[in-house]
Motif scaffolding. Structure first.
Motif, mmCIF file in Angstrom:
data_model
loop_
_atom_site.group_PDB
_atom_site.id
_atom_site.type_symbol
_atom_site.label_atom_id
_atom_site.label_comp_id
_atom_site.label_asym_id
_atom_site.label_seq_id
_atom_site.Cartn_x
_atom_site.Cartn_y
_atom_site.Cartn_z
ATOM 1 N N LEU A 63 -60.849 -26.658 14.924
ATOM 2 C CA LEU A 63 -60.666 -25.984 13.647
ATOM 3 C C LEU A 63 -62.034 -25.642 13.087
ATOM 4 C CD1 LEU A 63 -58.030 -28.427 12.090
ATOM 5 C CD2 LEU A 63 -57.607 -26.423 13.513
ATOM 6 N N VAL A 64 -62.110 -24.518 12.391
ATOM 7 C CA VAL A 64 -63.378 -24.105 11.784
ATOM 8 C C VAL A 64 -63.488 -24.754 10.410
ATOM 9 C CG1 VAL A 64 -64.812 -22.164 11.074
ATOM 10 C CG2 VAL A 64 -63.216 -21.913 12.997
ATOM 11 N N VAL A 65 -64.620 -25.367 10.127
ATOM 12 C CA VAL A 65 -64.858 -26.021 8.832
ATOM 13 C C VAL A 65 -65.643 -25.059 7.943
ATOM 14 C CG1 VAL A 65 -65.833 -28.022 7.656
ATOM 15 C CG2 VAL A 65 -64.918 -28.261 9.985
ATOM 16 N N ILE A 66 -65.120 -24.802 6.752
ATOM 17 C CA ILE A 66 -65.745 -23.849 5.834
ATOM 18 C C ILE A 66 -65.998 -24.503 4.476
ATOM 19 C CG2 ILE A 66 -64.735 -21.812 6.920
ATOM 20 C CD1 ILE A 66 -62.556 -21.855 4.778
ATOM 21 N N ASP A 67 -66.851 -23.858 3.675
ATOM 22 C CA ASP A 67 -67.070 -24.325 2.312
ATOM 23 C C ASP A 67 -66.235 -23.479 1.350
ATOM 24 O OD1 ASP A 67 -68.372 -21.897 2.059
ATOM 25 O OD2 ASP A 67 -70.395 -22.761 2.012
ATOM 26 N N ARG A 68 -66.476 -23.613 0.058
ATOM 27 C CA ARG A 68 -65.672 -22.911 -0.943
ATOM 28 C C ARG A 68 -65.874 -21.401 -0.903
ATOM 29 N NH1 ARG A 68 -63.443 -26.309 -4.729
ATOM 30 N NH2 ARG A 68 -64.184 -28.472 -4.663
ATOM 31 N N GLU A 69 -67.033 -20.956 -0.370
ATOM 32 C CA GLU A 69 -67.319 -19.523 -0.270
ATOM 33 C C GLU A 69 -66.919 -18.946 1.091
ATOM 34 O OE1 GLU A 69 -69.688 -21.639 -1.739
ATOM 35 O OE2 GLU A 69 -68.835 -20.945 -3.654
ATOM 36 N N ASN A 70 -66.181 -19.722 1.866
ATOM 37 C CA ASN A 70 -65.692 -19.299 3.181
ATOM 38 C C ASN A 70 -66.799 -19.203 4.226
ATOM 39 O OD1 ASN A 70 -63.342 -18.672 4.709
ATOM 40 N ND2 ASN A 70 -63.965 -16.520 4.769
ATOM 41 N N ARG A 71 -67.932 -19.839 3.975
ATOM 42 C CA ARG A 71 -69.011 -19.854 4.953
ATOM 43 C C ARG A 71 -68.778 -20.976 5.961
ATOM 44 N NH1 ARG A 71 -72.356 -18.712 0.286
ATOM 45 N NH2 ARG A 71 -72.585 -20.973 0.014
ATOM 46 N N VAL A 72 -69.040 -20.686 7.204
ATOM 47 C CA VAL A 72 -68.805 -21.657 8.276
ATOM 48 C C VAL A 72 -69.834 -22.785 8.200
ATOM 49 C CG1 VAL A 72 -68.717 -21.998 10.772
ATOM 50 C CG2 VAL A 72 -67.780 -19.909 9.770
ATOM 51 N N GLN A 73 -69.335 -24.024 8.205
ATOM 52 C CA GLN A 73 -70.193 -25.207 8.145
ATOM 53 C C GLN A 73 -70.226 -25.980 9.466
ATOM 54 O OE1 GLN A 73 -71.870 -25.939 5.014
ATOM 55 N NE2 GLN A 73 -71.159 -23.813 4.912
ATOM 56 N N GLY A 74 -69.185 -25.835 10.251
ATOM 57 C CA GLY A 74 -69.120 -26.575 11.505
ATOM 58 C C GLY A 74 -67.727 -26.450 12.109
ATOM 59 N N THR A 75 -67.414 -27.343 13.025
ATOM 60 C CA THR A 75 -66.106 -27.329 13.670
ATOM 61 C C THR A 75 -65.551 -28.752 13.748
ATOM 62 O OG1 THR A 75 -67.156 -27.487 15.846
ATOM 63 C CG2 THR A 75 -66.551 -25.289 15.069
ATOM 64 N N LEU A 76 -64.239 -28.833 13.723
ATOM 65 C CA LEU A 76 -63.547 -30.106 13.896
ATOM 66 C C LEU A 76 -62.709 -30.010 15.167
ATOM 67 C CD1 LEU A 76 -62.517 -32.889 12.980
ATOM 68 C CD2 LEU A 76 -60.733 -31.684 11.663
ATOM 69 N N HIS A 77 -63.110 -30.728 16.200
ATOM 70 C CA HIS A 77 -62.390 -30.693 17.468
ATOM 71 C C HIS A 77 -61.087 -31.485 17.360
ATOM 72 C CE1 HIS A 77 -65.487 -28.795 20.079
ATOM 73 N NE2 HIS A 77 -66.266 -29.188 19.086
ATOM 74 N N LEU A 78 -60.050 -30.953 17.987
ATOM 75 C CA LEU A 78 -58.753 -31.619 17.926
ATOM 76 C C LEU A 78 -58.815 -33.018 18.533
ATOM 77 C CD1 LEU A 78 -56.153 -28.808 18.743
ATOM 78 C CD2 LEU A 78 -57.068 -29.559 16.535
#
Length: 451
Positions: free
Chosen positions: A175-190
């Protein structure tokens, strides 16, 4: 496997000839829509409409995606508007954007009008990007979460998504991890989601080394990134690192397949000839241009030979040995041409290294040219008993090998700088140069030394 496919095609054509629709339907049910696309491409024109009419509506959209554009256009013409709307309704937004240019305007308008506001926004997001860019390839339905939520909340979210959509997105490995402004911060692997304590937050286990794909990167560059980093999927972002969508490995496989197919056809000048059963006039015109180009280059080589007609009449051995000179020059040049063209396709060749690469190839050619020049000197001497003829033959082969290598390195680079695909024009130009130069050196030196 090849024999099995051949038997299946023979059976299918037999069923179509005998108008055994039930048997054709049984064959269709045994194949994935992409395989149905290959079957319809392999069918002669007179059977295609019958086969297409028997393809289930739910599969027609994916079949249209699987076939090449010329065949897609002809299948669309065979399909009424209501059927088109129904078969396209199950496609993803990026898939619709890939083929909407081939659809009738009223079908596209009705299709967009039937979308809810969210799907319309996603459709227009993808449609704004050229097909050969990351933005054109991406799926806008990227699954994203915030980093301040718990793993338990993420798990519940995925369960609700599965219940709502009937399935999770394809190729979902993270899953893509985003902040409140929809900017990509990282990923969360299943794998982390299901193996860590669910009371932890996403920020505790997320990965920060995210392989961003810029939305304007070319499809070839995207494929290279996936190959280099062994990715299954990757987020697509804009210039502000805001999430736009994601690209999956199946999208990249489509790109690689398309590129490989185009390069294979281009080697024979058939880049636009994808349909084996295209109209005769269309095929004839495309091939006539290529054949005419080769005819002109052949006459150029013949003109060079004609300059030394008297020499050839006096020494018949020259006519016997000429094809060897041309062949060796062409093969040597083709080897370098292939290496450089492949490097260009992978963005490995530039102004910074083209001269170093050319010099490297010339050193290889010098070694091989010297070796085979010595071999042909010995062969020609034993054959014709003439030391001078053997020396002229060896000299010509050595020089044409260097010329072929130099041409093979420089031609594709210059063509690329001019905006011309090296895979299409490189071989023709190379053959002309190696033939003309080879004949000129061989016959010219023979005239000066032997006559």
């Amino acid at each position: 496997m090849i024999q099995k496919n051949t038997e299946q095609m023979s059976d299918l054509i037999s069923f179509l000839e005998k108008e055994q629709s039930i048997q054709v339907v049984i064959v269709i049910k045994q194949h994935h829509p992409a395989e149905l696309g290959r079957l319809v491409e392999a069918l002669p024109n007179k059977y295609r409409r019958t086969f297409w009419d028997l393809v289930p509506i739910n599969d027609k959209g994916e079949v249209l995606l699987a076939v090449h554009r010329d065949l897609r256009l002809s299948l669309i013409k065979l399909t009424d508007e209501d059927t088109l709307l129904r078969c396209l309704s199950n496609l993803q937004m990026d898939e619709l954007a890939d083929i909407d240019a081939d659809l009738p305007l009223n079908v596209v308008s009705a299709m967009v009008e039937a979308m809810d506001s969210q799907r319309k926004e996603r459709y227009h997001t993808v449609k704004d990007f050229p097909d050969n860019t990351a933005g054109g390839l991406m799926d806008v339905d990227a699954t994203a979460v915030r980093k301040d939520v718990s793993l338990k909340a993420v798990y519940r979210y995925l369960c609700k998504l599965r219940k709502k959509e009937g399935m999770l997105p394809e190729q979902l490995d993270h899953l893509v991890v985003i902040d409140r402004e929809n900017r990509v911060q990282g990923t969360l692997h299943l794998s982390d989601l299901v193996s860590w304590d669910n009371s932890l937050s996403v920020s505790d286990v997320m990965k920060h080394d995210v392989p961003f794909i810029d939305s304007l990167q070319s499809a070839s560059q995207v494929a290279q990134i996936f190959e280099d980093q062994d990715l299954t999927s990757a987020p697509v972002v804009d210039e502000n690192k805001k999430l736009l969508g994601r690209i999956t490995v199946d999208d990249v496989i489509d790109v690689l397949k398309k590129n490989a197919e185009e390069k294979l056809l281009a080697q024979a000048g058939l880049k636009n000839e994808l349909d084996m059963f295209a109209p005769i006039s269309h095929i004839s015109f495309n091939r006539a241009i290529w054949l005419g180009t080769n005819l002109i280059t052949a006459f150029l080589a013949a003109w060079v030979i004609g300059l030394f007609e008297a020499s050839i009449q006096q020494i018949v051995a020259l006519a016997v040995l000429m094809p060897v000179v041309a062949s060796m020059g062409g093969i040597t040049g083709s080897q370098t041409l292939t290496v450089v063209t492949r490097g260009i396709a992978r963005d490995l060749v530039s102004r910074a290294n083209i001269f170093a690469l050319t010099f490297h190839e010339l050193k290889v050619s010098f070694i091989n040219g010297s070796l085979w020049a010595a071999v042909v000197f010995l062969i020609s001497y034993l054959w014709f008993g003439d030391l001078k003829l053997g020396g002229v033959f060896a000299l010509a082969l050595f020089v044409v090998s260097l010329v072929g290598t130099l041409s093979g390195a420089i031609i594709p680079y210059l063509l690329k700088r001019m905006g011309i695909d090296p895979a299409i024009a490189g071989g023709v130009i190379l053959t002309t140069i190696t033939d003309a130069v080879g004949f000129l050196i061989f016959l010219g030196s023979a005239t000066l030394i032997l006559i």
